[in-house]
Motif scaffolding. Structure first.
Motif, short mmCIF file in Angstrom:
data_model
loop_
_atom_site.label_atom_id
_atom_site.label_comp_id
_atom_site.label_asym_id
_atom_site.label_seq_id
_atom_site.Cartn_x
_atom_site.Cartn_y
_atom_site.Cartn_z
N PRO A 157 0.82 -1.22 0.00
CA PRO A 157 0.00 0.00 0.00
C PRO A 157 0.85 1.26 0.00
CG PRO A 157 -0.07 -1.08 2.15
CD PRO A 157 0.62 -2.03 1.22
N GLN A 158 0.44 2.23 -0.81
CA GLN A 158 1.19 3.47 -0.98
C GLN A 158 0.25 4.67 -0.98
OE1 GLN A 158 4.97 3.52 -1.74
NE2 GLN A 158 4.31 1.76 -0.52
N ASN A 159 0.80 5.83 -0.61
CA ASN A 159 0.10 7.09 -0.76
C ASN A 159 0.55 7.70 -2.08
OD1 ASN A 159 -1.01 6.99 1.97
ND2 ASN A 159 1.07 7.45 2.65
N GLY A 160 -0.31 7.64 -3.08
CA GLY A 160 0.04 8.17 -4.38
C GLY A 160 -0.44 9.60 -4.54
N ILE A 161 0.49 10.51 -4.82
CA ILE A 161 0.13 11.90 -5.05
C ILE A 161 0.30 12.21 -6.52
CG2 ILE A 161 2.41 12.98 -4.68
CD1 ILE A 161 0.80 15.05 -2.89
N VAL A 162 -0.59 13.05 -7.07
CA VAL A 162 -0.60 13.27 -8.51
C VAL A 162 -1.06 14.69 -8.81
CG1 VAL A 162 -2.94 12.28 -8.66
CG2 VAL A 162 -1.51 12.39 -10.73
N ALA A 163 -0.50 15.27 -9.87
CA ALA A 163 -0.90 16.60 -10.34
C ALA A 163 -0.94 16.55 -11.86
CB ALA A 163 0.08 17.66 -9.87
N ASP A 164 -1.81 17.36 -12.45
CA ASP A 164 -1.85 17.38 -13.92
C ASP A 164 -1.74 18.79 -14.47
OD1 ASP A 164 -4.42 18.55 -13.93
OD2 ASP A 164 -5.44 16.63 -14.19
N ASN A 220 -3.77 20.50 -16.11
CA ASN A 220 -4.97 21.32 -15.98
C ASN A 220 -5.13 21.93 -14.59
OD1 ASN A 220 -5.85 20.84 -18.65
ND2 ASN A 220 -6.67 18.84 -18.03
N GLY A 221 -4.15 21.68 -13.70
CA GLY A 221 -4.16 22.29 -12.39
C GLY A 221 -4.78 21.46 -11.29
N ASN A 222 -5.13 20.21 -11.58
CA ASN A 222 -5.71 19.34 -10.56
C ASN A 222 -4.62 18.69 -9.72
OD1 ASN A 222 -8.57 19.47 -11.51
ND2 ASN A 222 -7.67 18.54 -13.34
N ILE A 223 -4.90 18.50 -8.44
CA ILE A 223 -4.02 17.74 -7.56
C ILE A 223 -4.87 16.75 -6.77
CG2 ILE A 223 -2.33 19.61 -7.37
CD1 ILE A 223 -3.39 20.12 -4.51
N ALA A 224 -4.30 15.62 -6.44
CA ALA A 224 -5.03 14.61 -5.67
C ALA A 224 -4.05 13.72 -4.93
CB ALA A 224 -5.92 13.76 -6.58
N ILE A 225 -4.55 13.06 -3.89
CA ILE A 225 -3.79 12.04 -3.19
C ILE A 225 -4.74 10.93 -2.79
CG2 ILE A 225 -4.04 12.99 -0.84
CD1 ILE A 225 -1.03 12.29 -0.45
N PHE A 257 -8.50 9.77 0.70
CA PHE A 257 -8.48 10.40 -0.62
C PHE A 257 -8.82 11.88 -0.50
CE2 PHE A 257 -11.16 11.61 -4.36
CZ PHE A 257 -10.16 11.65 -5.31
N SER A 258 -8.22 12.69 -1.38
CA SER A 258 -8.61 14.09 -1.50
C SER A 258 -8.28 14.58 -2.91
CB SER A 258 -7.87 14.96 -0.47
OG SER A 258 -8.28 16.31 -0.58
N LEU A 259 -9.20 15.34 -3.47
CA LEU A 259 -9.03 15.93 -4.80
C LEU A 259 -9.30 17.42 -4.71
CD1 LEU A 259 -8.81 15.74 -7.95
CD2 LEU A 259 -11.29 15.29 -7.95
N PHE A 263 -3.43 22.59 -1.14
CA PHE A 263 -2.24 21.74 -1.15
C PHE A 263 -2.56 20.41 -0.49
CE2 PHE A 263 -2.00 24.33 2.68
CZ PHE A 263 -1.77 23.38 3.67
N LEU A 264 -1.70 19.42 -0.75
CA LEU A 264 -1.82 18.09 -0.16
C LEU A 264 -0.43 17.60 0.20
CD1 LEU A 264 -4.36 16.57 -2.70
CD2 LEU A 264 -4.82 16.91 -0.27
N ALA A 265 -0.32 16.81 1.26
CA ALA A 265 1.00 16.33 1.66
C ALA A 265 0.88 15.02 2.43
CB ALA A 265 1.69 17.38 2.55
N SER A 266 1.88 14.17 2.24
CA SER A 266 1.97 12.95 3.05
C SER A 266 3.41 12.72 3.47
CB SER A 266 1.44 11.73 2.28
OG SER A 266 2.35 11.28 1.31
N ALA A 267 3.55 12.21 4.68
CA ALA A 267 4.87 11.90 5.23
C ALA A 267 4.76 10.69 6.15
CB ALA A 267 5.45 13.10 5.96
N ASN A 268 4.00 9.68 5.69
CA ASN A 268 3.81 8.41 6.41
C ASN A 268 2.93 8.55 7.64
OD1 ASN A 268 7.14 8.39 5.70
ND2 ASN A 268 5.85 6.92 4.64
N GLN A 269 2.27 9.70 7.83
CA GLN A 269 1.41 9.87 9.00
C GLN A 269 0.10 9.11 8.80
OE1 GLN A 269 1.70 12.06 6.52
NE2 GLN A 269 0.25 13.76 6.65
#
Length: 858
Positions: free
Chosen positions: A494-501, A503-508, A547-549, A555-561
């Motif tokens: 299992p992983q926390n996948g962060i992504v941006a495109d 068109n200005g979208n960000i998600a995790i 999940f968040s979009l 902004f979105l962030a993960s650090a194993n929390q």
């Protein structure tokens, strides 16, 4: 035209792009000195280690002037206009190496692109490919001899190779995965079959071995290795011991399902961390007298052992990623940063590449040698990265078997079921049989023995991963939505996948299979295997994943929390979460900046600030002040004065961070004395978030030193003694405060070890900015850290910056072996070259070229 191996032809022609081979000045002298030192050390009988496995290499091959250690100098350079025939190709493939030794691969089909990727990876990382496969399959003894037997037996007992073979047998012949695996294997084997004797990597010469051909299943072995590294745990077994030591309630509080400081990955609508501090239940008193518990001196006067680990704590090195929406970026484009923290090795775990198949692929980033495709990176429209989720995806079941020594059946629901058996043979370097084991499997997974009991393992890593299919889909995604859909096929680890495109979208999203367990759903206890009702009931649906979009915060962030705030969703996902300090710091930085730039993103990756220090230092100083109001204490006053001078930043020239770490080590050692076993070692260590929680309750029984019969210690007593001890220990190890010996860059270092632990071929004592629980964490011997750093600006004409601690080549005498080390140490990222066409690279940016072709190529 000469032929090499199986009729494959290699032709050297002038480089057609006009570039020159890149070689840093003085490399000949440097590599000769390095090899001389390595040769002397190895011939002298150096103890070489591979993750704790040692051997004394044979001397003969090293001093052979024709084929010994000196011969590896032949393959130090990049291809200079070579043509190479590979019969399996559909069409020719053009490969251009840029000035960073990154191969840009242009192919007409995806399969050909993967053949080319396999070829260039094997050319640079052949020994690494084989070593990591053998580590997973339990075949290290064939390279290292009997000294690796225990590690091999452990790996096979977990069923990793068995599950990879099962996954391979179950692959649908119509899926995209099998052609990718096969094409990649053909590329690796094309290099192996075409090698000259002098192309053989130096490690094989040390070990007197030859490379094995690469099989498609080896990629699945590698995926299982990833799962073992990122998702193996035995916390529920350890909790049994802790419960016997301090009681169930205390164990649950010290190693909680709900982190005491909430800064979740999925935003919870708050603009600051939430501190859910509650008084800790007191430890259960064991049924023996105080003086009989441990025959040691009082912990108020004892120092923590210098070389002893602090215990199994949640405070370990982790990974970071974050993304910023256009509304908070200076240039109104989405930004993304990622730096996965893994074991640091030479060569690196990562290999940087750019793959182009017109109309299908145009993707840049890093692959793990052995994987056909890019794992972390970007294409023209999407960028992504990962951190480890830390979810609990493994359970143990206590099984009832028919025979404790040689079981053949196990009991479920009052019936006996047959155990599947697998005979495992272990061979030595000369092919001699070293040992034979039998591994047993229930319907849940492999069985292991512990304390005269048989336990079976249910683990998502032993089930089909879906990783290769998911990575391939991610490489081709054109939007955040497409990327998220592709990653639904990713099941483990299992992983926390962060992504941006663009068109200005960000998600995790936290991706992977998360078990639905029977009963209360918790995974903290050993389960009873005789009842099938205790089996998993399935997996979370995707809509339940953290999940968040495009959140309102921008902004979105993960650090194993902890991924989800338990107030929002208290469904069990894991336990004993990694400390929140890195998450708190990156969110603090992002909240404070409404005009984030790519330069700031790169600077954040080695930010020296510490949320942990910001919380603890004021409390330590206030406690010292209260104690000093009661009585004069020169040592305590001096420790407090010096600590107060610290700006709470782990910069390389800082001279007070070392004192804080010594004080924290002493405090941790004193507080958790109840967790010590009879020999004085600690069974486990709670994370610093739990210690911060305890600070709020000065009268808690956890502050009491169990070794003092007639005194009941309280918080300020223990803090004061820890300040004194920390100062004394720091002076003893590093001299007086202003002697220069307290500088952080002289004390805390990063360590990047050669795969076989050859010190002369390693990068050691690297002074870095950062410390424990900072965004650039460093602890222990420093062999874990940021294995890859990347920042991407999703502008119309995408820009990206990257580095990692090492170089593209696994050849120790290559200029590309460790050429990025100094850049990584300084926290500098270099802008990557991302050409649309092969001819777009300027002549000065081209360091080598290679053309792969089939027999009828003209």
């Amino acid at each position: 035209m000469g032929t090499q191996g199986n009729g494959r032809k290699r032709v050297h022609v002038p480089m057609t792009t006009g570039g020159a081979k890149h070689a840093p000045g003085g490399i000949v002298a440097i590599t000769l000195a390095r090899l001389a030192l390595a040769g002397l050390m190895l011939v002298g009988g150096l103890y070489v280690g591979f993750r704790g496995i040692g051997l004394v290499p044979p001397v003969g091959p090293l001093i052979d002037p024709a084929n010994g250690i000196w011969a590896v100098a032949r393959t130090t350079e990049l291809p200079a206009g070579e043509l190479l025939e590979i019969a399996e190709l559909n069409d020719s493939v053009r490969i251009v190496y840029d000035r960073r030794a990154v191969p840009h691969i242009w192919a007409t089909t995806v399969d050909d692109a993967m053949r080319a990727l396999g070829y260039v990876v094997a050319r640079d990382r052949l020994f690494q490919l084989e070593l990591q496969t053998r580590a997973t399959t339990g075949r290290l003894t064939e390279l290292l001899g009997e000294i690796a037997l225990a590690e091999d037996q452990r790996q096979r007992s977990l069923g990793l190779a068995w599950s990879a073979e099962s996954d391979m047998a179950a692959l649908d012949s119509t899926s995209r995965v099998m052609p990718l695996l096969s094409a990649y294997a053909e590329g690796v084997n094309a290099w192996i079959d075409g090698m000259n004797p002098r192309d053989l990597p130096f490690e094989y010469r040390i070990l007197g071995a030859r490379p094995l051909h690469w099989e498609p299943v080896n990629t699945l072995h590698l995926i299982k290795r990833m799962g073992y590294t990122l998702a193996f745990s035995s916390h529920d077994l350890r909790r049994m011991e802790l419960e016997q030591l301090i009681g169930v309630e205390a164990t649950d509080a010290l190693f909680p399902v709900r982190a005491p400081i909430q800064e979740p990955i999925e935003p919870n609508g708050r603009d600051a961390p939430r501190f859910d501090f509650r008084e800790l239940p007191e430890p259960a008193r064991r049924n023996v007298g105080r003086s009989e518990r441990r025959k040691t001196e009082s912990l108020l006067t004892a120092d923590p052992p210098i070389r002893r680990s602090a215990g199994r704590s949640g405070e370990v090195a982790g990974s970071n990623n974050w993304a910023v929406s256009p509304s908070r970026s200076a240039n109104s484009h989405a930004l993304l940063a990622g730096d996965p923290h893994l074991q640091l090795t030479l060569p690196s775990i990562w290999y940087e590449a750019h793959i182009v198949v017109p109309g299908q692929l145009d993707v840049y980033g890093v692959t793990i040698p052995g994987i056909p495709g890019i794992v972390i990176g970007f294409n023209r429209d999407v960028a992504w990265s990962f951190t480890n989720t830390q979810a609990d995806v493994l359970d143990y079941y206590r099984e009832v078997v028919d025979d404790q020594l040689s079981p053949t059946e196990y009991s479920v629901d009052g019936e006996w079921r047959a155990l599947e058996q697998r005979i495992e043979n272990f061979y030595g370097q000369d092919g001699d049989l070293l040992a034979t084991d039998t591994v047993y499997f229930s319907h849940r997974g492999p069985l292991v023995q512990r304390d005269h009991s048989w336990l079976s393992i249910r683990w998502t890593v032993l089930e089909p991963s879906g990783a290769i299919d998911a990575f391939f889909g991610a490489d081709r995604a054109r939007s955040v939505d497409e990327w998220l859909t592709a990653m639904e096929r990713f099941h483990a680890p299992p992983q926390n996948g962060i992504v941006a495109d663009r068109n200005g979208n960000i998600a995790i999203r936290s991706i992977g299979h998360f078990p639905i367990r029977a009963g209360d759903g918790s995974g903290t206890k050993l389960r009873v295997g005789v009842v099938s009702a205790n089996d998993w009931r399935g997996y979370w649906p995707v809509e339940r994943y953290p999940f968040s979009l495009n959140p309102a915060q921008g902004f979105l962030a993960s650090a194993n929390q902890q991924p989800k705030d338990p107030v929002v969703d208290n469904t069990y996902l894991g336990v004993n979460w990694i400390g929140p300090w890195r998450a708190m710091r990156i969110n603090q930085l992002l909240r404070a900046d409404t005009q984030v730039t790519s330069q700031a993103m790169r600077r954040f990756q080695t930010d020296p600030g510490s949320a942990r220090a910001d919380l603890f230092v004021p409390v330590l100083l206030e406690a010292a002040e209260r104690v000093l109001e009661q009585a004069q204490d020169d040592n305590l006053a001096e420790a407090a004065r010096l600590l107060a001078e610290w700006d709470r930043r782990y910069t390389r020239d800082n001279e007070r961070a070392v004192l804080f770490e010594a004080i924290m080590a002493a405090l941790t050692y004193r507080v958790w004395d109840e967790l010590a076993t009879e020999d004085g070692s600690r069974l486990a260590t709670p994370g610093d978030g739990v210690l911060a929680q305890l600070l709020e309750f000065p009268e808690s029984g956890w502050w009491d030193d169990w070794n003092t019969e007639d005194i009941v210690e309280r918080r300020d007593d223990v803090i004061a003694s820890s300040l004194r001890s920390g100062l004394e220990r720091t002076i003893a190890l590093h001299g007086p405060p202003d002697s220069g010996g307290w500088r952080w860059d002289q004390i805390r270092h990063a360590t990047v070890l050669h795969l076989l632990g050859v010190s002369a071929l390693s990068a050691v004592e690297l002074p870095i900015q950062g410390g424990r629980s900072t965004l650039n964490p460093s602890s222990g011997i420093g062999d874990f850290g940021a294995s890859w750093r990347m920042v991407v600006e999703m502008s119309t004409d995408l820009r990206a910056w990257s580095t990692y601690p090492g170089g593209q080549s696994g050849n120790p005498v290559s200029p590309w072996y460790d050429n990025r080390i100094s850049q990584w140490v300084d926290g500098e990222l270099e802008e990557v070259l991302f050409p649309r066409r092969a001819g777009d690279l300027a002549n000065d940016d081209v360091a080598g070229t290679l053309t792969l072709y089939r027999e009828d190529y003209r």
